[in-house]
Design a protein around this motif. Structure first.
Motif, PDB file in Angstrom:
ATOM      1  N   TYR A 152       0.833  -1.194   0.000  1.00  0.00           N
ATOM      2  CA  TYR A 152       0.000   0.000   0.000  1.00  0.00           C
ATOM      3  C   TYR A 152       0.872   1.250   0.000  1.00  0.00           C
ATOM      4  CZ  TYR A 152      -3.391  -3.376   1.721  1.00  0.00           C
ATOM      5  OH  TYR A 152      -4.196  -4.478   1.864  1.00  0.00           O
ATOM      6  N   VAL A 153       0.419   2.271  -0.719  1.00  0.00           N
ATOM      7  CA  VAL A 153       1.043   3.589  -0.677  1.00  0.00           C
ATOM      8  C   VAL A 153      -0.085   4.605  -0.582  1.00  0.00           C
ATOM      9  CG1 VAL A 153       2.307   5.335  -2.007  1.00  0.00           C
ATOM     10  CG2 VAL A 153       3.102   2.975  -1.992  1.00  0.00           C
ATOM     11  N   GLU A 154      -0.019   5.451   0.427  1.00  0.00           N
ATOM     12  CA  GLU A 154      -1.010   6.526   0.541  1.00  0.00           C
ATOM     13  C   GLU A 154      -0.379   7.824   0.065  1.00  0.00           C
ATOM     14  OE1 GLU A 154      -3.939   8.672   3.764  1.00  0.00           O
ATOM     15  OE2 GLU A 154      -3.322   6.600   4.088  1.00  0.00           O
ATOM     16  N   VAL A 155      -1.118   8.532  -0.753  1.00  0.00           N
ATOM     17  CA  VAL A 155      -0.634   9.778  -1.351  1.00  0.00           C
ATOM     18  C   VAL A 155      -1.351  10.947  -0.696  1.00  0.00           C
ATOM     19  CG1 VAL A 155      -0.519  11.138  -3.463  1.00  0.00           C
ATOM     20  CG2 VAL A 155      -0.144   8.660  -3.551  1.00  0.00           C
ATOM     21  N   GLY A 156      -0.591  11.826  -0.073  1.00  0.00           N
ATOM     22  CA  GLY A 156      -1.154  13.029   0.520  1.00  0.00           C
ATOM     23  C   GLY A 156      -1.301  12.909   2.019  1.00  0.00           C
ATOM     24  N   ASN A 157      -1.471  14.058   2.634  1.00  0.00           N
ATOM     25  CA  ASN A 157      -1.698  14.131   4.068  1.00  0.00           C
ATOM     26  C   ASN A 157      -2.110  15.562   4.400  1.00  0.00           C
ATOM     27  OD1 ASN A 157      -1.792  13.262   6.749  1.00  0.00           O
ATOM     28  ND2 ASN A 157       0.242  14.035   7.144  1.00  0.00           N
ATOM     29  N   GLU A 158      -3.097  15.675   5.210  1.00  0.00           N
ATOM     30  CA  GLU A 158      -3.552  16.994   5.649  1.00  0.00           C
ATOM     31  C   GLU A 158      -3.827  17.915   4.463  1.00  0.00           C
ATOM     32  OE1 GLU A 158      -4.354  16.904   8.609  1.00  0.00           O
ATOM     33  OE2 GLU A 158      -3.069  15.364   9.430  1.00  0.00           O
ATOM     34  N   ASP A 159      -4.522  17.415   3.463  1.00  0.00           N
ATOM     35  CA  ASP A 159      -4.757  18.174   2.238  1.00  0.00           C
ATOM     36  C   ASP A 159      -5.714  19.335   2.419  1.00  0.00           C
ATOM     37  OD1 ASP A 159      -3.133  16.622   0.329  1.00  0.00           O
ATOM     38  OD2 ASP A 159      -4.418  15.025   1.060  1.00  0.00           O
ATOM     39  N   MET A 160      -6.380  19.400   3.557  1.00  0.00           N
ATOM     40  CA  MET A 160      -7.261  20.538   3.819  1.00  0.00           C
ATOM     41  C   MET A 160      -6.465  21.776   4.228  1.00  0.00           C
ATOM     42  SD  MET A 160     -10.381  19.742   3.209  1.00  0.00           S
ATOM     43  CE  MET A 160     -11.482  20.791   4.142  1.00  0.00           C
ATOM     44  N   LEU A 161      -5.209  21.592   4.608  1.00  0.00           N
ATOM     45  CA  LEU A 161      -4.389  22.730   4.999  1.00  0.00           C
ATOM     46  C   LEU A 161      -4.159  23.635   3.792  1.00  0.00           C
ATOM     47  CD1 LEU A 161      -1.705  20.954   7.212  1.00  0.00           C
ATOM     48  CD2 LEU A 161      -3.731  22.194   7.973  1.00  0.00           C
ATOM     49  N   SER A 162      -4.180  24.915   3.999  1.00  0.00           N
ATOM     50  CA  SER A 162      -3.924  25.917   2.954  1.00  0.00           C
ATOM     51  C   SER A 162      -4.830  25.725   1.745  1.00  0.00           C
ATOM     52  CB  SER A 162      -2.452  25.878   2.527  1.00  0.00           C
ATOM     53  OG  SER A 162      -1.614  26.087   3.634  1.00  0.00           O
ATOM     54  N   ASN A 163      -6.038  25.248   1.976  1.00  0.00           N
ATOM     55  CA  ASN A 163      -7.010  25.058   0.897  1.00  0.00           C
ATOM     56  C   ASN A 163      -6.495  24.149  -0.216  1.00  0.00           C
ATOM     57  OD1 ASN A 163      -8.956  26.747   2.151  1.00  0.00           O
ATOM     58  ND2 ASN A 163      -7.745  28.506   1.500  1.00  0.00           N
ATOM     59  N   GLY A 164      -5.739  23.121   0.137  1.00  0.00           N
ATOM     60  CA  GLY A 164      -5.145  22.246  -0.855  1.00  0.00           C
ATOM     61  C   GLY A 164      -6.035  21.126  -1.363  1.00  0.00           C
ATOM     62  N   LEU A 165      -7.195  20.922  -0.747  1.00  0.00           N
ATOM     63  CA  LEU A 165      -8.020  19.782  -1.126  1.00  0.00           C
ATOM     64  C   LEU A 165      -8.495  19.872  -2.574  1.00  0.00           C
ATOM     65  CD1 LEU A 165      -9.307  17.125  -0.303  1.00  0.00           C
ATOM     66  CD2 LEU A 165     -11.281  18.416   0.539  1.00  0.00           C
ATOM     67  N   GLU A 166      -8.842  21.048  -3.038  1.00  0.00           N
ATOM     68  CA  GLU A 166      -9.369  21.163  -4.403  1.00  0.00           C
ATOM     69  C   GLU A 166      -8.331  20.755  -5.446  1.00  0.00           C
ATOM     70  OE1 GLU A 166     -12.574  21.344  -5.102  1.00  0.00           O
ATOM     71  OE2 GLU A 166     -12.754  21.340  -2.927  1.00  0.00           O
ATOM     72  N   SER A 167      -7.081  21.183  -5.300  1.00  0.00           N
ATOM     73  CA  SER A 167      -6.056  20.775  -6.278  1.00  0.00           C
ATOM     74  C   SER A 167      -5.692  19.310  -6.117  1.00  0.00           C
ATOM     75  CB  SER A 167      -4.810  21.664  -6.183  1.00  0.00           C
ATOM     76  OG  SER A 167      -4.164  21.503  -4.944  1.00  0.00           O
ATOM     77  N   TYR A 168      -5.783  18.792  -4.890  1.00  0.00           N
ATOM     78  CA  TYR A 168      -5.544  17.368  -4.652  1.00  0.00           C
ATOM     79  C   TYR A 168      -6.583  16.551  -5.406  1.00  0.00           C
ATOM     80  CZ  TYR A 168      -4.955  13.002  -1.997  1.00  0.00           C
ATOM     81  OH  TYR A 168      -4.741  11.700  -1.631  1.00  0.00           O
ATOM     82  N   LYS A 169      -7.857  16.934  -5.274  1.00  0.00           N
ATOM     83  CA  LYS A 169      -8.947  16.219  -5.942  1.00  0.00           C
ATOM     84  C   LYS A 169      -8.899  16.419  -7.453  1.00  0.00           C
ATOM     85  CE  LYS A 169     -12.645  17.744  -3.802  1.00  0.00           C
ATOM     86  NZ  LYS A 169     -13.896  17.968  -3.066  1.00  0.00           N
ATOM     87  N   ALA A 170      -8.495  17.597  -7.900  1.00  0.00           N
ATOM     88  CA  ALA A 170      -8.544  17.918  -9.335  1.00  0.00           C
ATOM     89  C   ALA A 170      -7.435  17.237 -10.130  1.00  0.00           C
ATOM     90  CB  ALA A 170      -8.473  19.434  -9.529  1.00  0.00           C
ATOM     91  N   TYR A 171      -6.204  17.220  -9.597  1.00  0.00           N
ATOM     92  CA  TYR A 171      -5.120  16.668 -10.416  1.00  0.00           C
ATOM     93  C   TYR A 171      -3.940  16.081  -9.637  1.00  0.00           C
ATOM     94  CZ  TYR A 171      -2.587  21.020  -9.493  1.00  0.00           C
ATOM     95  OH  TYR A 171      -1.962  22.063  -8.879  1.00  0.00           O
ATOM     96  N   ARG A 172      -3.669  16.545  -8.423  1.00  0.00           N
ATOM     97  CA  ARG A 172      -2.460  16.075  -7.751  1.00  0.00           C
ATOM     98  C   ARG A 172      -2.518  14.586  -7.438  1.00  0.00           C
ATOM     99  NH1 ARG A 172      -1.266  18.128  -2.837  1.00  0.00           N
ATOM    100  NH2 ARG A 172      -3.299  19.062  -2.504  1.00  0.00           N
ATOM    101  N   PHE A 173      -3.624  14.107  -6.839  1.00  0.00           N
ATOM    102  CA  PHE A 173      -3.698  12.681  -6.513  1.00  0.00           C
ATOM    103  C   PHE A 173      -3.585  11.831  -7.769  1.00  0.00           C
ATOM    104  CE2 PHE A 173      -5.993   8.684  -6.143  1.00  0.00           C
ATOM    105  CZ  PHE A 173      -5.225   8.086  -5.160  1.00  0.00           C
ATOM    106  N   LYS A 174      -4.307  12.200  -8.816  1.00  0.00           N
ATOM    107  CA  LYS A 174      -4.319  11.401 -10.047  1.00  0.00           C
ATOM    108  C   LYS A 174      -2.931  11.317 -10.674  1.00  0.00           C
ATOM    109  CE  LYS A 174      -7.030  10.476 -14.197  1.00  0.00           C
ATOM    110  NZ  LYS A 174      -6.007   9.687 -14.771  1.00  0.00           N
ATOM    111  N   ALA A 175      -2.145  12.378 -10.599  1.00  0.00           N
ATOM    112  CA  ALA A 175      -0.785  12.343 -11.152  1.00  0.00           C
ATOM    113  C   ALA A 175       0.051  11.268 -10.454  1.00  0.00           C
ATOM    114  CB  ALA A 175      -0.124  13.715 -11.018  1.00  0.00           C
TER     115      ALA A 175
END
Length: 123
Positions: free
Chosen positions: A40-63
């Motif tokens: 298992y590999v988990e990508v990301g942590n505390e993505d709500m910090l600095s309003n980062g969730l939207e970019s995480y959902k939009a493209y960062r996680f998928k990359a």
């Protein structure tokens, strides 16, 4: 973002690669010649910090997901949230910092949850 994606791939190679690979050889050089089995590999942590969730959902996680699953198809990639559309075979990590009353209000949340993507429940 490409630099960070490549850095994650290098780290996975360090852990799992043969001593014939660049980073597997480095692992052996620092004293651990046998590769580890990573499931298992988990990508990301505390993505709500600095309003980062939207970019995480939009493209960062998928990359990260696309790159890791292309090179390591046997590794289960997990998003650090389930508050998004989870791509492909990825799973999600449901770990919430919340009040006891709100947890109680979510008592049956998973009763009708899709089984298409595995969910890790953290606390």
């Amino acid at each position: 973002l490409d630099f960070y994606v490549q850095d994650a791939l290098n780290e996975i190679e360090f852990l799992t690669g043969s001593v014939d690979t660049e980073y597997g050889a480095l692992r052996a050089k620092v004293g651990h010649p046998e590769p580890w089995k990573i499931r298992y590999v988990e990508v990301g942590n505390e993505d709500m910090l600095s309003n980062g969730l939207e970019s995480y959902k939009a493209y960062r996680f998928k990359a990260f997901y696309d790159a890791i699953t292309a090179k390591y198809p046997d590794i289960q990639v997990l998003a650090s949230t389930i508050d998004m559309t989870i791509p492909g075979t990825a799973g999600g990590d449901y770990h919430l910092y919340d009040t006891p009353d709100n947890f109680v209000s979510k008592f049956d949340m998973f009763d009708n949850f899709t089984r298409e993507h595995p969910i890790l429940l953290g606390k």
